[in-house]
Design an enzyme around this catalytic site. Structure first.
Site, PDB file in Angstrom:
ATOM      1  N   GLY A  53      -2.063   3.861   8.448  1.00 56.46           N
ATOM      2  CA  GLY A  53      -1.446   3.258   7.276  1.00 56.46           C
ATOM      3  C   GLY A  53      -1.256   4.323   6.221  1.00 56.46           C
ATOM      4  O   GLY A  53      -1.915   5.376   6.269  1.00 56.46           O
ATOM      5  N   GLN A 107      -0.669   7.862  -2.156  1.00 57.61           N
ATOM      6  CA  GLN A 107      -1.181   8.981  -1.348  1.00 57.61           C
ATOM      7  C   GLN A 107      -0.188  10.128  -1.249  1.00 57.61           C
ATOM      8  O   GLN A 107      -0.565  11.230  -0.845  1.00 57.61           O
ATOM      9  CB  GLN A 107      -1.535   8.507   0.065  1.00 57.61           C
ATOM     10  CG  GLN A 107      -2.707   7.551   0.098  1.00 57.61           C
ATOM     11  CD  GLN A 107      -3.064   7.202   1.525  1.00 57.61           C
ATOM     12  OE1 GLN A 107      -2.539   6.254   2.076  1.00 57.61           O
ATOM     13  NE2 GLN A 107      -3.936   7.977   2.125  1.00 57.61           N
ATOM     14  N   CYS A 156      -9.760   8.236   5.801  1.00 53.51           N
ATOM     15  CA  CYS A 156      -8.583   8.126   4.938  1.00 53.51           C
ATOM     16  C   CYS A 156      -7.893   9.478   4.914  1.00 53.51           C
ATOM     17  O   CYS A 156      -8.569  10.505   4.794  1.00 53.51           O
ATOM     18  CB  CYS A 156      -9.017   7.737   3.525  1.00 53.51           C
ATOM     19  SG  CYS A 156      -7.648   7.641   2.359  1.00 53.51           S
ATOM     20  N   LEU A 157      -6.567   9.480   5.030  1.00 49.97           N
ATOM     21  CA  LEU A 157      -5.831  10.752   4.999  1.00 49.97           C
ATOM     22  C   LEU A 157      -6.023  11.480   3.667  1.00 49.97           C
ATOM     23  O   LEU A 157      -5.866  12.691   3.597  1.00 49.97           O
ATOM     24  CB  LEU A 157      -4.338  10.507   5.251  1.00 49.97           C
ATOM     25  CG  LEU A 157      -3.966   9.967   6.643  1.00 49.97           C
ATOM     26  CD1 LEU A 157      -2.484   9.660   6.713  1.00 49.97           C
ATOM     27  CD2 LEU A 157      -4.366  10.953   7.730  1.00 49.97           C
ATOM     28  N   HIS A 171      -7.573  -1.697   3.245  1.00 49.70           N
ATOM     29  CA  HIS A 171      -7.682  -0.289   2.836  1.00 49.70           C
ATOM     30  C   HIS A 171      -6.463   0.118   2.004  1.00 49.70           C
ATOM     31  O   HIS A 171      -6.599   0.769   0.957  1.00 49.70           O
ATOM     32  CB  HIS A 171      -7.812   0.573   4.099  1.00 49.70           C
ATOM     33  CG  HIS A 171      -7.886   2.049   3.859  1.00 49.70           C
ATOM     34  ND1 HIS A 171      -9.006   2.795   4.165  1.00 49.70           N
ATOM     35  CD2 HIS A 171      -6.978   2.936   3.357  1.00 49.70           C
ATOM     36  CE1 HIS A 171      -8.777   4.068   3.842  1.00 49.70           C
ATOM     37  NE2 HIS A 171      -7.551   4.180   3.369  1.00 49.70           N
ATOM     38  N   GLU A 172      -5.264  -0.274   2.461  1.00 50.25           N
ATOM     39  CA  GLU A 172      -4.042   0.139   1.759  1.00 50.25           C
ATOM     40  C   GLU A 172      -3.898  -0.583   0.419  1.00 50.25           C
ATOM     41  O   GLU A 172      -3.462   0.019  -0.568  1.00 50.25           O
ATOM     42  CB  GLU A 172      -2.806  -0.081   2.640  1.00 50.25           C
ATOM     43  CG  GLU A 172      -2.823   0.655   3.981  1.00 50.25           C
ATOM     44  CD  GLU A 172      -3.160   2.137   3.889  1.00 50.25           C
ATOM     45  OE1 GLU A 172      -2.833   2.778   2.877  1.00 50.25           O
ATOM     46  OE2 GLU A 172      -3.784   2.663   4.844  1.00 50.25           O
ATOM     47  N   HIS A 182      -5.826   1.230  -2.023  1.00 48.70           N
ATOM     48  CA  HIS A 182      -5.117   2.401  -2.566  1.00 48.70           C
ATOM     49  C   HIS A 182      -4.224   2.006  -3.751  1.00 48.70           C
ATOM     50  O   HIS A 182      -4.099   2.758  -4.715  1.00 48.70           O
ATOM     51  CB  HIS A 182      -4.235   3.043  -1.489  1.00 48.70           C
ATOM     52  CG  HIS A 182      -4.945   4.060  -0.646  1.00 48.70           C
ATOM     53  ND1 HIS A 182      -5.595   5.154  -1.178  1.00 48.70           N
ATOM     54  CD2 HIS A 182      -5.095   4.157   0.699  1.00 48.70           C
ATOM     55  CE1 HIS A 182      -6.115   5.875  -0.192  1.00 48.70           C
ATOM     56  NE2 HIS A 182      -5.836   5.290   0.953  1.00 48.70           N
TER      57      HIS A 182
HETATM   58 NI    NI Z   1      -6.479   5.857   2.806  1.00 47.80          NI
END
Ligand code: NI
Length: 161
Positions: A43, A48, A96-97, A138-139, A142
């Site tokens: 995702g 991000q 997480c990226l 999670h998204e 963000h």
């Molecule tokens: Ni993330």
């Protein structure tokens, strides 16, 4: 492609999208999918990549970062709203990226029902379970400036990034 963005962008509450059906929005969504895929993510939320807008994309067929995860169909969610969540909580390792090389155990609701707009501005409702429900939670985090470091009691090093 570097996903390092200023901390304040990741910690901000993202702004709602007001203009739909535009070339800019479609191009941004396409770019988000290609970055997510290039980074082997499941995702990706607009903050991000340094864009403080309420947009996220998700979905994958196979993911090296989560080898045990079942495939999740691709989706786009704009200006999402959580409608309900299941009471059951599941704890799982999550990364997480935007927090490379670190992971933590995070409890998430087993199911989530949310509404969101698509790129044309039409709103839809969706219920997702298990790993897909985790991704969406999670998204949405963000978009509210919340990172895994805020959710996990501690993060540890991981080779799975
Ligand atoms: Ni993330």
């Amino acid at each position: 492609m570097i996903l390092t963005v200023p901390d304040f962008t990741l910690k901000q509450i993202a702004k709602p999208v007001v203009n739909f059906n535009t070339m800019e929005l479609n191009a941004l969504i396409a770019k988000m999918f290609s970055i997510m895929e290039a980074k082997d993510g499941v995702g990706l939320a607009a903050p991000q990549i340094g864009i403080s807008l309420q947009i996220f994309v998700y979905g994958f067929s196979v993911c090296k970062r989560y080898p045990d995860a079942p495939p999740v169909p691709k989706g786009v969610a704009i200006n999402p709203q959580i409608l309900s969540v299941a009471d059951d909580l599941i704890e799982l390792e999550e990364g997480c990226l935007s927090v490379p090389g670190r992971r933590g155990l995070i409890k998430r609701n087993k199911a989530i029902t949310f509404s969101a707009a698509d790129a044309t501005g039409e709103r839809y409702e969706k219920t997702l379970y298990d790993f897909a429900a985790r991704i969406v939670q999670h998204e949405i985090d963000h978009l509210n400036g919340i990172l895994i470091s805020d959710r996990a009691s501690n993060l540890y090093d991981s080779v799975l990034i």
